[in-house]
Write a protein that holds these residues in place. Structure first.
Motif, PDB file in Angstrom:
ATOM      1  N   GLY A   1       0.891  -1.070   0.004  1.00  0.00           N
ATOM      2  CA  GLY A   1       0.091  -0.251  -0.253  1.00  0.00           C
ATOM      3  C   GLY A   1       0.870   1.337   0.016  1.00  0.00           C
ATOM      4  O   GLY A   1       0.586   2.061  -0.520  1.00  0.00           O
ATOM      5  N   ARG A   2       2.324   0.975   1.019  1.00  0.00           N
ATOM      6  CA  ARG A   2       2.993   2.145   0.809  1.00  0.00           C
ATOM      7  C   ARG A   2       3.552   2.721  -0.812  1.00  0.00           C
ATOM      8  O   ARG A   2       4.254   3.305  -0.857  1.00  0.00           O
ATOM      9  N   THR A   3       4.400   0.867  -1.658  1.00  0.00           N
ATOM     10  CA  THR A   3       5.016   1.161  -2.716  1.00  0.00           C
ATOM     11  C   THR A   3       4.274   1.454  -4.332  1.00  0.00           C
ATOM     12  O   THR A   3       3.222   1.423  -3.952  1.00  0.00           O
ATOM     13  N   ARG A   4       5.207   2.518  -4.342  1.00  0.00           N
ATOM     14  CA  ARG A   4       4.114   3.001  -6.009  1.00  0.00           C
ATOM     15  C   ARG A   4       5.411   2.445  -6.875  1.00  0.00           C
ATOM     16  O   ARG A   4       6.709   2.313  -7.099  1.00  0.00           O
ATOM     17  N   GLU A   5       5.465   1.136  -7.883  1.00  0.00           N
ATOM     18  CA  GLU A   5       6.452   0.669  -8.873  1.00  0.00           C
ATOM     19  C   GLU A   5       6.035   1.754  -9.758  1.00  0.00           C
ATOM     20  O   GLU A   5       5.355   2.264 -10.871  1.00  0.00           O
ATOM     21  N   LEU A   6       7.034   1.746 -10.815  1.00  0.00           N
ATOM     22  CA  LEU A   6       6.968   2.280 -11.847  1.00  0.00           C
ATOM     23  C   LEU A   6       7.683   1.313 -13.092  1.00  0.00           C
ATOM     24  O   LEU A   6       9.078   1.441 -13.001  1.00  0.00           O
ATOM     25  N   VAL A   7       7.165   1.625 -14.202  1.00  0.00           N
ATOM     26  CA  VAL A   7       7.636   0.550 -14.707  1.00  0.00           C
ATOM     27  C   VAL A   7       7.824   1.118 -16.207  1.00  0.00           C
ATOM     28  O   VAL A   7       6.819   1.216 -17.418  1.00  0.00           O
ATOM     29  N   ALA A   8       8.514   0.405 -17.168  1.00  0.00           N
ATOM     30  CA  ALA A   8      10.047   1.381 -18.648  1.00  0.00           C
ATOM     31  C   ALA A   8       9.362   0.230 -19.768  1.00  0.00           C
ATOM     32  O   ALA A   8      10.001  -0.678 -19.483  1.00  0.00           O
ATOM     33  N   LYS A   9       8.209   0.058 -19.960  1.00  0.00           N
ATOM     34  CA  LYS A   9       7.856  -0.409 -21.025  1.00  0.00           C
ATOM     35  C   LYS A   9       9.267  -1.455 -22.267  1.00  0.00           C
ATOM     36  O   LYS A   9       9.299  -2.040 -22.651  1.00  0.00           O
ATOM     37  N   ASP A  10       9.955   0.165 -22.613  1.00  0.00           N
ATOM     38  CA  ASP A  10      11.038   0.526 -23.543  1.00  0.00           C
ATOM     39  C   ASP A  10      11.504  -0.961 -22.943  1.00  0.00           C
ATOM     40  O   ASP A  10      13.027  -1.557 -23.834  1.00  0.00           O
ATOM     41  N   LEU A  11      12.604  -0.719 -21.833  1.00  0.00           N
ATOM     42  CA  LEU A  11      13.074  -1.649 -21.397  1.00  0.00           C
ATOM     43  C   LEU A  11      13.077  -3.093 -20.933  1.00  0.00           C
ATOM     44  O   LEU A  11      13.671  -3.901 -21.422  1.00  0.00           O
ATOM     45  N   VAL A  12      12.119  -3.131 -21.148  1.00  0.00           N
ATOM     46  CA  VAL A  12      11.199  -4.802 -21.427  1.00  0.00           C
ATOM     47  C   VAL A  12      10.813  -5.210 -22.491  1.00  0.00           C
ATOM     48  O   VAL A  12      11.418  -6.130 -22.639  1.00  0.00           O
ATOM     49  N   LEU A  13      10.831  -4.560 -23.606  1.00  0.00           N
ATOM     50  CA  LEU A  13      10.701  -4.934 -25.171  1.00  0.00           C
ATOM     51  C   LEU A  13      12.479  -5.199 -25.073  1.00  0.00           C
ATOM     52  O   LEU A  13      12.933  -4.864 -26.694  1.00  0.00           O
ATOM     53  N   GLY A  14      13.862  -4.452 -24.648  1.00  0.00           N
ATOM     54  CA  GLY A  14      14.592  -5.166 -25.223  1.00  0.00           C
ATOM     55  C   GLY A  14      15.576  -3.559 -25.435  1.00  0.00           C
ATOM     56  O   GLY A  14      16.247  -3.811 -25.882  1.00  0.00           O
ATOM     57  N   GLY A  15      14.863  -2.701 -25.401  1.00  0.00           N
ATOM     58  CA  GLY A  15      15.601  -1.601 -25.070  1.00  0.00           C
ATOM     59  C   GLY A  15      16.892  -0.806 -24.365  1.00  0.00           C
ATOM     60  O   GLY A  15      16.400  -1.682 -23.476  1.00  0.00           O
ATOM     61  N   LYS A  16      17.215   0.401 -24.612  1.00  0.00           N
ATOM     62  CA  LYS A  16      18.335   0.815 -23.594  1.00  0.00           C
ATOM     63  C   LYS A  16      18.214   2.306 -23.660  1.00  0.00           C
ATOM     64  O   LYS A  16      17.273   3.114 -25.002  1.00  0.00           O
ATOM     65  N   TYR A  17      18.594   2.690 -22.754  1.00  0.00           N
ATOM     66  CA  TYR A  17      18.235   4.918 -22.202  1.00  0.00           C
ATOM     67  C   TYR A  17      19.397   4.755 -22.612  1.00  0.00           C
ATOM     68  O   TYR A  17      20.678   4.542 -21.643  1.00  0.00           O
ATOM     69  N   ARG A  18      19.859   6.119 -23.528  1.00  0.00           N
ATOM     70  CA  ARG A  18      21.355   6.731 -23.261  1.00  0.00           C
ATOM     71  C   ARG A  18      20.991   8.308 -22.730  1.00  0.00           C
ATOM     72  O   ARG A  18      20.465   9.016 -23.381  1.00  0.00           O
ATOM     73  N   ILE A  19      21.563   8.222 -21.512  1.00  0.00           N
ATOM     74  CA  ILE A  19      21.346   9.315 -20.841  1.00  0.00           C
ATOM     75  C   ILE A  19      22.790  10.078 -21.188  1.00  0.00           C
ATOM     76  O   ILE A  19      23.948   9.729 -20.335  1.00  0.00           O
ATOM     77  N   SER A  20      22.209  11.686 -21.023  1.00  0.00           N
ATOM     78  CA  SER A  20      23.934  12.753 -21.806  1.00  0.00           C
ATOM     79  C   SER A  20      23.700  13.745 -21.251  1.00  0.00           C
ATOM     80  O   SER A  20      22.525  14.171 -21.250  1.00  0.00           O
ATOM     81  N   LYS A  21      24.640  14.350 -20.784  1.00  0.00           N
ATOM     82  CA  LYS A  21      24.064  15.832 -20.336  1.00  0.00           C
ATOM     83  C   LYS A  21      24.918  17.085 -21.502  1.00  0.00           C
ATOM     84  O   LYS A  21      26.799  16.393 -21.099  1.00  0.00           O
ATOM     85  N   PRO A  22      25.003  17.674 -22.914  1.00  0.00           N
ATOM     86  CA  PRO A  22      25.676  18.335 -23.490  1.00  0.00           C
ATOM     87  C   PRO A  22      25.612  19.394 -22.573  1.00  0.00           C
ATOM     88  O   PRO A  22      25.067  20.068 -21.454  1.00  0.00           O
TER      89      PRO A  22
END
Length: 546
Positions: A506-527
């Protein structure tokens, strides 16, 4: 011409004869012609002679009509005034006599020979006169006798103890000794209207329900709340108490039995506050001594806030020797037999010194079997209220299981503490039940709001010293049996773990990224930029074409 001359002569003769008749009638004291024949003449002479007298008589008629109207008006006004004064006097006399009769009825309610005492004595199994011997004489009986007969005054009292300890029986016994003189006793109730009715019956006060003066006013005295009616009854009782103190120099006694039945809400709080305010004032002036009899601890907590002249009396189970003597008397009374002392001691070991249990055992043919039956009844009651459901319980019953698991944790803690105690049984006083202070019990249960409800259900008992223990010896034996069952401790722990898991979900909230589930990857950069932005790019492998 001759005809005209003849008619004139005829008229002159008639006029002369009328004058002679009129003069003769005046001398005789009569009027001529008669009034009813006055209109037959057509001559101008007659009309000229009777005109002024008719006008005078018309004026006299109008004056007599006005005088008659004034006389009728004066008579009507006098009649209305006499009726109004009579009605007002009768109403005033009725009002004063009604108030006087009310006070007399309340005073008669405190006279000796109250039939309510006999009915209550039969219900509580207290012997009525001429039987003078009570079956159990407790140490607290002497003090209660002094309170009831008016010897001890200047305080009001709260009698606390578990259900079936003999609190009401001691009060009835003290009232029986003085034949109920100066005493009134009634049972509390959760509904304020029922409470109002019961206090009115005890005081013989009708709350103006038989008052007919309300028919002649826009708002009658009964158009009020139950709490205001109780306040009016207290006002009437105060007047009677003043007269009683002047005559006998001792206070009246008002006993509120089963005060714990009042609801623990705002209405119940207002009612207890009203009663306590009266009790404080009356105790200071020695007018009325009020006695509150309660099984639950919450009543003490409510009264503690405003208490300055309150004394608390704690009534517990009988010690071992007194309980054995009481059981022996009970048995001799019902079956006229002598029981071996070892059997009596065994009965005490199983049910303790609770008078209601001893009375039930003494009435049965097989006393030991009845002791075990009492223990089973207590055990069943506890399990029906507080049994736990383990790791498979549904999340919809989590709130109830929190309450049940807290009760089980406390019961287990009491059983474990008994094993650590050096002395759990005294040959003279009997059982020594394990207990925890109230704040420590709340810490064990990890909840502060459960213990009072457990006390109301007679599963646990909170003493006047704020000590928490099992409600009775059979209930503690039931705790021991439940906690000794194989796998109970693990089952309790599984229930606690399941409750913790449900609360965590009841106190926990889950965030699911579907792209990662499908095999994708996120590249995070700071230009390199002045605004400090962050870029997120999705890289997803292309699926091979078939």
């Amino acid at each position: 011409m001759l005809q005209r001359t003849g008619s004139r002569l005829t008229s002159l003769r008639q006029s002369a004869s009328y004058k002679r008749l009129n003069a003769t009638s005046r001398r005789a004291g009569s009027v001529w012609p008669p009034q009813q024949q006055r209109s037959f003449s057509t001559s101008m002479t007659v009309k000229n002679q009777i005109g002024p007298e008719e006008s005078r008589r018309g004026e006299d008629g109008r004056q007599s009509l006005l005088s008659k109207m004034a006389e009728a008006a004066a008579t009507t006004l006098a009649s209305v005034l006499v009726l109004g004064i009579g009605f007002a006097t009768a109403g005033y006399v009725y009002h004063k006599s009604y108030k006087y009769i009310q006070l007399q009825k309340i005073a008669n309610a405190f006279e000796p020979g109250d039939p309510v005492l006999e009915l209550a004595a039969v219900g509580k199994d207290v012997p009525a006169p001429p039987s003078e011997q009570h079956w159990v004489m407790r140490e607290e009986q002497e003090k209660i006798d002094k309170i009831i007969n008016g010897t001890m005054k200047g305080h009001y009292y709260l009698i606390m103890g578990e259900k079936g300890c003999g609190k009401s029986s001691m009060l009835l016994e003290a009232m029986r000794k003085i034949d109920g003189e100066g005493c009134a006793m009634f049972e509390a109730h959760a509904d304020l209207e029922v409470f109002r009715t019961r206090i009115g019956k005890a005081l013989d006060y009708e709350f103006h329900e038989d008052y007919i003066g309300g028919y002649f006013s826009e708002r009658g005295p009964r158009e009020s709340t139950a709490l205001l009616d109780i306040e009016r009854a207290m006002n009437k009782l105060e007047k009677v108490a003043l007269q009683h103190r002047a005559k006998k120099n001792k206070p009246l006694i008002v006993i509120v039995n089963q005060t714990h039945l009042i609801r623990d809400d705002e209405d119940g709080k207002d009612l207890l506050e009203l009663l306590q305010q009266r009790a404080e004032g009356w105790a200071a002036s020695n007018l009325v001594t009020m006695i509150f009899n309660s099984d639950d601890y919450w009543v003490y907590e409510r009264l503690k806030h405003l208490a300055s002249r309150m004394e608390v009396m704690s009534v517990t189970d009988l010690p071992k020797m007194q309980a054995i003597r009481a059981l022996e008397k009970y048995r001799h009374r019902y079956f006229a037999e002598e029981v071996d002392k070892s059997v009596l001691e065994e009965v005490y070991d199983r049910v303790g010194g609770r008078l209601t249990f001893l009375n039930r055992v003494a009435k049965s043919h097989d006393m030991l079997a009845t002791c075990d039956r009492i223990k089973e009844i207590e055990k069943t009651w506890f399990l029906n209220q507080c049994w736990i459901l383990g790791s498979e319980m549904d999340d919809d019953v989590m709130d109830q299981q929190k309450w049940a698991s807290a009760a089980m944790v406390l019961a287990l803690a009491l059983v474990d503490k008994e094993e650590e105690m050096e002395k759990t049984y005294d040959p003279e006083t009997g059982h020594v039940l394990p207990s925890y202070p109230m704040h420590k019990s709340q810490e064990i249960m990890t909840r502060a709001d459960f213990i009072r409800e457990l006390d109301r259900l007679n599963l646990f008992a909170i003493t006047s010293a704020a000590q928490v223990r099992a409600s009775s010896v059979p209930m503690h034996r039931a705790f021991k049996e439940i906690c000794a069952e194989p796998g109970f401790r693990q089952f309790l722990q599984d229930t606690l773990d399941r409750i913790a898991a449900i609360e965590s979900l009841g106190r926990t909230r889950e965030l699911v990224a579907k792209d990662l589930v499908l095999g994708g990857k996120y590249r995070i950069s700071k230009p390199m930029s002045w605004d400090g932005r962050v870029e997120v790019q999705l890289h997803q492998d292309e699926k091979p074409k078939s």
